[in-house]
Enzyme design. Structure first.
Site, PDB file in Angstrom:
ATOM      1  N   LYS A  57      14.342 -55.735-133.171  1.00  9.28           N
ATOM      2  CA  LYS A  57      13.792 -54.952-134.290  1.00  9.28           C
ATOM      3  C   LYS A  57      13.492 -53.521-133.837  1.00  9.28           C
ATOM      4  CE  LYS A  57      13.959 -58.148-137.381  1.00  9.28           C
ATOM      5  NZ  LYS A  57      15.018 -58.047-138.384  1.00  9.28           N
ATOM      6  N   SER A  85       9.659 -55.382-138.591  1.00 12.77           N
ATOM      7  CA  SER A  85       8.547 -56.330-138.434  1.00 12.77           C
ATOM      8  C   SER A  85       7.363 -55.641-137.772  1.00 12.77           C
ATOM      9  CB  SER A  85       9.015 -57.473-137.543  1.00 12.77           C
ATOM     10  OG  SER A  85       7.931 -58.247-137.107  1.00 12.77           O
ATOM     11  N   TYR A 118      13.634 -61.187-129.717  1.00 16.35           N
ATOM     12  CA  TYR A 118      13.701 -60.993-131.175  1.00 16.35           C
ATOM     13  C   TYR A 118      13.016 -59.679-131.556  1.00 16.35           C
ATOM     14  CZ  TYR A 118      12.014 -61.067-135.959  1.00 16.35           C
ATOM     15  OH  TYR A 118      11.690 -60.692-137.241  1.00 16.35           O
TER      16      TYR A 118
HETATM   17  P1  NAD Z   1      15.982 -66.087-143.083  1.00 23.14           P
HETATM   18  O1  NAD Z   1      16.499 -66.699-141.833  1.00 23.14           O
HETATM   19  O2  NAD Z   1      15.516 -66.983-144.174  1.00 23.14           O
HETATM   20  O3  NAD Z   1      17.077 -65.085-143.695  1.00 23.14           O
HETATM   21  C1  NAD Z   1      18.028 -64.437-142.903  1.00 23.14           C
HETATM   22  C2  NAD Z   1      19.396 -64.708-143.529  1.00 23.14           C
HETATM   23  O4  NAD Z   1      20.411 -64.035-142.786  1.00 23.14           O
HETATM   24  C3  NAD Z   1      19.776 -66.190-143.571  1.00 23.14           C
HETATM   25  O5  NAD Z   1      20.208 -66.520-144.861  1.00 23.14           O
HETATM   26  C4  NAD Z   1      20.919 -66.291-142.569  1.00 23.14           C
HETATM   27  O6  NAD Z   1      21.843 -67.331-142.909  1.00 23.14           O
HETATM   28  C5  NAD Z   1      21.512 -64.916-142.657  1.00 23.14           C
HETATM   29  N1  NAD Z   1      22.254 -64.452-141.479  1.00 23.14           N
HETATM   30  C6  NAD Z   1      21.863 -64.418-140.185  1.00 23.14           C
HETATM   31  N2  NAD Z   1      22.810 -63.859-139.430  1.00 23.14           N
HETATM   32  C7  NAD Z   1      23.841 -63.515-140.272  1.00 23.14           C
HETATM   33  C8  NAD Z   1      25.085 -62.914-140.084  1.00 23.14           C
HETATM   34  N3  NAD Z   1      25.526 -62.526-138.870  1.00 23.14           N
HETATM   35  N4  NAD Z   1      25.881 -62.719-141.156  1.00 23.14           N
HETATM   36  C9  NAD Z   1      25.476 -63.101-142.402  1.00 23.14           C
HETATM   37  N5  NAD Z   1      24.292 -63.687-142.632  1.00 23.14           N
HETATM   38  C10 NAD Z   1      23.490 -63.885-141.563  1.00 23.14           C
HETATM   39  O7  NAD Z   1      14.818 -65.070-142.671  1.00 23.14           O
HETATM   40  P2  NAD Z   1      13.784 -64.265-143.577  1.00 23.14           P
HETATM   41  O8  NAD Z   1      12.428 -64.788-143.293  1.00 23.14           O
HETATM   42  O9  NAD Z   1      14.275 -64.195-144.947  1.00 23.14           O
HETATM   43  O10 NAD Z   1      13.892 -62.842-142.885  1.00 23.14           O
HETATM   44  C11 NAD Z   1      14.766 -61.828-143.360  1.00 23.14           C
HETATM   45  C12 NAD Z   1      14.713 -60.672-142.381  1.00 23.14           C
HETATM   46  O11 NAD Z   1      13.358 -60.226-142.280  1.00 23.14           O
HETATM   47  C13 NAD Z   1      15.153 -61.016-140.965  1.00 23.14           C
HETATM   48  O12 NAD Z   1      15.850 -59.910-140.430  1.00 23.14           O
HETATM   49  C14 NAD Z   1      13.849 -61.206-140.242  1.00 23.14           C
HETATM   50  O13 NAD Z   1      13.951 -60.947-138.870  1.00 23.14           O
HETATM   51  C15 NAD Z   1      12.957 -60.186-140.930  1.00 23.14           C
HETATM   52  N6  NAD Z   1      11.520 -60.501-140.823  1.00 23.14           N
HETATM   53  C16 NAD Z   1      11.064 -61.717-141.241  1.00 23.14           C
HETATM   54  C17 NAD Z   1       9.703 -62.012-141.107  1.00 23.14           C
HETATM   55  C18 NAD Z   1       9.160 -63.350-141.521  1.00 23.14           C
HETATM   56  O14 NAD Z   1       8.035 -63.663-141.135  1.00 23.14           O
HETATM   57  N7  NAD Z   1       9.878 -64.150-142.299  1.00 23.14           N
HETATM   58  C19 NAD Z   1       8.818 -61.064-140.566  1.00 23.14           C
HETATM   59  C20 NAD Z   1       9.324 -59.821-140.179  1.00 23.14           C
HETATM   60  C21 NAD Z   1      10.687 -59.548-140.320  1.00 23.14           C
HETATM   61  N1  UFG Z   2      -0.220 -70.783-135.765  1.00 24.90           N
HETATM   62  C1  UFG Z   2      -0.864 -71.974-135.498  1.00 24.90           C
HETATM   63  N2  UFG Z   2      -0.153 -73.129-135.583  1.00 24.90           N
HETATM   64  C2  UFG Z   2       1.156 -73.174-135.920  1.00 24.90           C
HETATM   65  C3  UFG Z   2       1.816 -71.945-136.207  1.00 24.90           C
HETATM   66  C4  UFG Z   2       1.094 -70.767-136.104  1.00 24.90           C
HETATM   67  O1  UFG Z   2      -2.057 -71.988-135.189  1.00 24.90           O
HETATM   68  O2  UFG Z   2       1.757 -74.261-135.970  1.00 24.90           O
HETATM   69  C5  UFG Z   2      -0.986 -69.524-135.717  1.00 24.90           C
HETATM   70  C6  UFG Z   2      -0.463 -68.530-134.693  1.00 24.90           C
HETATM   71  O3  UFG Z   2      -1.038 -68.786-133.426  1.00 24.90           O
HETATM   72  C7  UFG Z   2      -0.908 -67.198-135.320  1.00 24.90           C
HETATM   73  C8  UFG Z   2      -0.831 -67.473-136.816  1.00 24.90           C
HETATM   74  O4  UFG Z   2      -0.869 -68.884-136.965  1.00 24.90           O
HETATM   75  O5  UFG Z   2      -2.251 -66.933-134.995  1.00 24.90           O
HETATM   76  C9  UFG Z   2       0.440 -66.945-137.468  1.00 24.90           C
HETATM   77  O6  UFG Z   2       1.561 -67.436-136.743  1.00 24.90           O
HETATM   78  P1  UFG Z   2       3.062 -67.338-137.314  1.00 24.90           P
HETATM   79  O7  UFG Z   2       3.959 -68.000-136.325  1.00 24.90           O
HETATM   80  O8  UFG Z   2       3.090 -67.832-138.718  1.00 24.90           O
HETATM   81  O9  UFG Z   2       3.314 -65.778-137.399  1.00 24.90           O
HETATM   82  P2  UFG Z   2       3.286 -64.687-136.230  1.00 24.90           P
HETATM   83  O10 UFG Z   2       2.286 -63.665-136.637  1.00 24.90           O
HETATM   84  O11 UFG Z   2       3.158 -65.263-134.893  1.00 24.90           O
HETATM   85  O12 UFG Z   2       4.772 -64.156-136.311  1.00 24.90           O
HETATM   86  C10 UFG Z   2       5.227 -63.432-137.449  1.00 24.90           C
HETATM   87  C11 UFG Z   2       6.725 -63.611-137.637  1.00 24.90           C
HETATM   88  C12 UFG Z   2       7.462 -63.018-136.465  1.00 24.90           C
HETATM   89  C13 UFG Z   2       7.044 -61.608-136.226  1.00 24.90           C
HETATM   90  C14 UFG Z   2       5.538 -61.538-136.099  1.00 24.90           C
HETATM   91  C15 UFG Z   2       5.044 -60.125-136.000  1.00 24.90           C
HETATM   92  O13 UFG Z   2       7.058 -64.972-137.727  1.00 24.90           O
HETATM   93  O14 UFG Z   2       8.838 -63.016-136.781  1.00 24.90           O
HETATM   94  O15 UFG Z   2       4.919 -62.096-137.268  1.00 24.90           O
HETATM   95  O16 UFG Z   2       5.501 -59.420-137.089  1.00 24.90           O
HETATM   96  F1  UFG Z   2       7.607 -61.146-135.092  1.00 24.90           F
END
Ligand code: NAD
Ligand code: UFG
Length: 338
Positions: free
Chosen positions: A153, A124, A149
């Site tokens: 990472k 991330s 969290y």
């Molecule tokens: P998500 O929660 O939709 O997907 C994660 C999946 O992993 C889920 O299906 C959950 O059931 C499964 N899971 C969790 N722990 C497990 C375990 N111990 N064994 C088996 N399955 C397990 O999240 P996502 O948005 O698809 O994110 C995927 C990955 O990308 C995550 O590692 C997340 O931290 C990372 N990531 C996501 C974002 C974002 O904004 N969505 C940003 C940066 C990194």
């Molecule tokens: N925001 C609002 N209102 C809301 C939700 C978010 O104004 O209800 C704003 C936040 O303040 C931020 C922007 O929208 O300025 C984006 O916020 P998100 O929560 O959608 O995303 P973040 O950038 O805070 O977080 C994301 C992922 C995290 C990761 C981070 C950095 O969700 O997992 O990017 O990679 F850690």
């Protein structure tokens, strides 16, 4: 290649599974459905017309993981499994460290036993901490993530880099995602958060769907043009395609490599709200609220390395992202439960 996707039923994993199959690969999903459901996998099968071997199991369970590797000739792993809610990680840090670290370590140990050498990891942009300047380049030093969290990472990046340095056969690709939004164009798979969403786009779509009354905009006094926070929003299908390119790269290289997966363009919260209203012709009532703890003003990628080395570039526009997010939510008002 036959690719194991721990966490493949989740938001990013499900879209990546579709793109892997579109590119001619085979997928095997292992998921404990802690933040997803089997219906997502049924929908992937519907989109692709392919049956996907599915293991309802915990990636932290060595016996369950061993069973997957012994029943399938896996060539590579794309590891999505993990918990991802920033606020929850502050309340339950041990649960986050246990699950996020243990799931990756358990899978890596099984890979070693079975001679599987390609590992792609969902990292991330949070590992950059509070940026000193933008755009963020992979060569910049990592910072101090503001929550457990984010620290999982950063720790996993370090663990994986050490593992690749110690094992000449291992190929590790660390993908630093920026802010994935949007959904598959079919509207059959998308983001389906449990409870009230933490992230901006699912909150907006739930306001549009009438599930939530109003959006709170967290701060309008940041040093940005309209005062609201700036992020690099990337369409989840573009992000998914980046994994397919990373897989090709991993198969041909050893060691570890880091790639930003972002568009290179930053949009503010109000840019997103206004684009969503314009594209979808729905109203999004909002209130300006205080800043959210731990938020940074501005974060966007320099995606040049991924283009140069992987031949990958995000192609979809902000309008596509807003359209597809609402297409998914409006067709599935209660996510996979509807
Ligand atoms: P998500 O929660 O939709 O997907 C994660 C999946 O992993 C889920 O299906 C959950 O059931 C499964 N899971 C969790 N722990 C497990 C375990 N111990 N064994 C088996 N399955 C397990 O999240 P996502 O948005 O698809 O994110 C995927 C990955 O990308 C995550 O590692 C997340 O931290 C990372 N990531 C996501 C974002 C974002 O904004 N969505 C940003 C940066 C990194
Ligand atoms: N925001 C609002 N209102 C809301 C939700 C978010 O104004 O209800 C704003 C936040 O303040 C931020 C922007 O929208 O300025 C984006 O916020 P998100 O929560 O959608 O995303 P973040 O950038 O805070 O977080 C994301 C992922 C995290 C990761 C981070 C950095 O969700 O997992 O990017 O990679 F850690």
């Amino acid at each position: 290649m036959k690719v194991l996707l721990p966490g493949g039923a989740g938001y990013i994993g499900s879209h990546t599974c579709v793109e892997l199959i579109n590119a001619g690969h085979e997928a095997v999903i292992l998921d404990n459905f802690s933040n997803s459901c089997a219906e997502a996998v049924a929908r992937i099968e519907e989109i692709t017309g392919k049956k996907i071997p599915l293991y309802n199991a915990d990636a932290c369970d060595p016996e369950a993981v061993e069973k997957v590797f012994s029943e399938n000739k896996i060539d590579a792993v794309i590891h999505f499994a993990g918990y991802k809610a920033v606020g929850e990680s502050c309340e339950k840090p041990l649960m986050y460290y246990r699950n996020n670290l243990d799931s990756a370590l358990t899978v890596l140990e099984a890979m070693k036993r079975h001679g599987v050498s390609n590992f792609i990891f969902s990292s991330s942009a949070t590992v950059y901490g509070t940026p000193e300047s933008v755009p963020l380049v992979e060569t910049m030093p990592t910072g101090s993530p503001t929550n457990p969290y984010g620290r999982t990472k950063l720790m996993l990046e370090q663990i994986l880099t050490d593992a690749a340095a110690a094992d000449n056969n291992l190929s590790v690709v660390l993908l630093r995602y920026f802010n994935p939004i949007g959904a598959h164009e079919s509207g059959r798979i998308g983001e389906d958060p449990n409870g009230i969403p933490n992230n901006l786009m699912p909150y907006i779509t739930q306001v549009a769907a009438g599930r939530l009354p109003r959006l709170g905009v967290f701060g309008n006094d940041y040093p940005t043009p309209d005062g609201t926070g700036i992020r690099d929003y990337i369409h989840v299908v573009d992000l998914a395609k980046g994994h397919v390119k990373a897989l090709d790269y991993a198969a041909e290289h050893k060691g570890s490599e880091i790639f930003n997966l972002g568009t290179g363009t930053g949009y503010s919260v109000l840019d997103i709200v206004n684009a969503f209203i314009k594209v979808n012709k729905v109203d999004i009532p909002y209130d300006i609220k205080p800043r959210r703890a731990g938020d940074i003003a501005e974060c966007f990628a320099d995606p040049a390395k991924a283009e140069k080395v992987l031949g990958w570039k995000a192609e979809k526009s902000l309008e596509d992202m807003c359209y597809d997010s609402w297409n998914w939510q409006s067709k599935n008002k209660n996510g996979y439960k509807s």
